[in-house]
Design a protein around this motif. Structure first.
Motif, short mmCIF file in Angstrom:
data_model
loop_
_atom_site.label_atom_id
_atom_site.label_comp_id
_atom_site.label_asym_id
_atom_site.label_seq_id
_atom_site.Cartn_x
_atom_site.Cartn_y
_atom_site.Cartn_z
N VAL A 48 0.82 -1.21 0.00
CA VAL A 48 0.00 0.00 0.00
C VAL A 48 0.85 1.26 0.00
O VAL A 48 0.48 2.27 -0.60
CB VAL A 48 -0.98 -0.02 1.20
N THR A 49 2.01 1.22 0.65
CA THR A 49 2.85 2.42 0.71
C THR A 49 3.81 2.53 -0.46
O THR A 49 4.57 3.50 -0.54
CB THR A 49 3.65 2.47 2.02
N SER A 50 3.78 1.57 -1.38
CA SER A 50 4.65 1.68 -2.56
C SER A 50 4.14 2.83 -3.45
O SER A 50 2.97 3.22 -3.38
CB SER A 50 4.67 0.37 -3.34
N GLY A 51 5.00 3.36 -4.27
CA GLY A 51 4.69 4.54 -5.07
C GLY A 51 3.44 4.42 -5.94
O GLY A 51 2.51 5.22 -5.80
N PRO A 52 3.39 3.45 -6.84
CA PRO A 52 2.24 3.37 -7.76
C PRO A 52 0.91 3.11 -7.05
O PRO A 52 -0.11 3.71 -7.39
CB PRO A 52 2.58 2.20 -8.68
N VAL A 53 0.93 2.25 -6.06
CA VAL A 53 -0.31 1.93 -5.35
C VAL A 53 -0.78 3.13 -4.54
O VAL A 53 -1.97 3.46 -4.52
CB VAL A 53 -0.13 0.69 -4.44
N SER A 54 0.14 3.81 -3.90
CA SER A 54 -0.21 5.00 -3.11
C SER A 54 -0.80 6.08 -4.00
O SER A 54 -1.81 6.71 -3.64
CB SER A 54 1.03 5.52 -2.38
N ALA A 55 -0.20 6.30 -5.15
CA ALA A 55 -0.72 7.32 -6.08
C ALA A 55 -2.12 6.94 -6.56
O ALA A 55 -3.01 7.79 -6.65
CB ALA A 55 0.24 7.48 -7.26
#
Length: 69
Positions: A48-55
């Motif tokens: 969830v805190t990875s870049g693409p998922v967070s965006a």
């Protein structure tokens, strides 16, 4: 009547003794469940805190807040 009551009490006592023998097993099962839940939570947090998922999550929330009713 006396024999039936005595047999029933004996069966209950044997069941209680069997339950006491497994008392330590329950604690280890809870511990393994907690370890598995924490491991799953860590993996989910990383995803969830990875870049693409967070965006993408932020875009979903923005679209939901700007939606017309």
């Amino acid at each position: 009547m006396y024999k039936a009551v005595r047999a029933r009490l004996r069966a209950l006592m044997c069941g209680m003794r069997a339950a006491r023998r497994d008392a330590g097993m329950v604690t280890s099962e809870y511990a393994m469940g907690i370890v598995a839940a924490v491991a799953f939570a860590v993996v989910l947090y990383k995803v969830v805190t990875s870049g693409p998922v967070s965006a993408e999550l932020q875009n979903i929330v923005k679209e939901a807040l700007n939606a017309r009713m």
